[in-house]
Scaffold this motif. Structure first.
Motif, PDB file in Angstrom:
ATOM      1  N   THR A   8      36.408 -60.768  46.470  1.00 35.29           N
ATOM      2  CA  THR A   8      35.848 -61.140  47.773  1.00 35.29           C
ATOM      3  C   THR A   8      36.720 -62.142  48.517  1.00 35.29           C
ATOM      4  N   LEU A   9      37.449 -62.977  47.803  1.00 28.81           N
ATOM      5  CA  LEU A   9      38.330 -63.944  48.454  1.00 28.81           C
ATOM      6  C   LEU A   9      39.526 -63.250  49.103  1.00 28.81           C
ATOM      7  N   ALA A  11      39.884 -60.022  49.759  1.00 22.66           N
ATOM      8  CA  ALA A  11      39.511 -58.891  50.620  1.00 22.66           C
ATOM      9  C   ALA A  11      39.629 -59.219  52.104  1.00 22.66           C
ATOM     10  N   ASN A  12      39.574 -60.498  52.464  1.00 22.44           N
ATOM     11  CA  ASN A  12      39.747 -60.889  53.866  1.00 22.44           C
ATOM     12  C   ASN A  12      41.171 -60.656  54.348  1.00 22.44           C
ATOM     13  N   LEU A  13      42.110 -60.534  53.390  1.00 24.43           N
ATOM     14  CA  LEU A  13      43.511 -60.343  53.740  1.00 24.43           C
ATOM     15  C   LEU A  13      44.020 -58.936  53.475  1.00 24.43           C
ATOM     16  N   HIS A  14      43.515 -58.320  52.379  1.00 23.47           N
ATOM     17  CA  HIS A  14      44.060 -57.031  51.960  1.00 23.47           C
ATOM     18  C   HIS A  14      43.052 -56.347  51.048  1.00 23.47           C
ATOM     19  N   ASP A  15      43.173 -55.023  50.910  1.00 17.46           N
ATOM     20  CA  ASP A  15      42.234 -54.282  50.056  1.00 17.46           C
ATOM     21  C   ASP A  15      42.670 -54.252  48.588  1.00 17.46           C
ATOM     22  N   SER A  49      36.743 -64.503  42.098  1.00 15.34           N
ATOM     23  CA  SER A  49      37.060 -65.289  43.300  1.00 15.34           C
ATOM     24  C   SER A  49      36.860 -66.779  43.090  1.00 15.34           C
ATOM     25  N   SER A  56      47.021 -71.457  53.157  1.00 18.75           N
ATOM     26  CA  SER A  56      47.987 -70.919  54.121  1.00 18.75           C
ATOM     27  C   SER A  56      49.375 -71.419  53.777  1.00 18.75           C
TER      28      SER A  56
END
Length: 78
Positions: A8-9, A11-15, A49, A56
């Motif tokens: 879940t962490l 997934a905001n960036l990539h599958d 997660s 960043s």
């Protein structure tokens, strides 16, 4: 590099995300006699997660010619 579905962490960036092993899984991974696909498949699960942190970093990481600490230096999120 082995990948698995994103937690879940990530997934905001990539599958997908790299497979990350916990220390308790090292022996299984390194054992050349383990050839049971089912036992190995259990290692390919998304890492929890809550055991990861996201930070960043510089866009320098997007170019493989860049190396060094500048690539992983924490930056403020945009």
């Amino acid at each position: 590099m082995l990948t698995t579905e994103a937690n879940t962490l990530v997934a905001n960036l990539h599958d997908r995300m790299p497979v990350i092993l916990s220390p308790t899984e090292y022996d299984t991974w390194l054992d050349r006699e383990v050839d049971d696909p089912g036992k190995l498949q259990s290692l390919y699960q998304p890492f929890p997660s809550d055991l990861l942190e996201m930070q960043s970093v510089s866009k320098l990481v997007n170019n493989p010619r860049h190396e060094g600490e500048e690539c992983i230096k924490p930056e403020d999120p945009l």
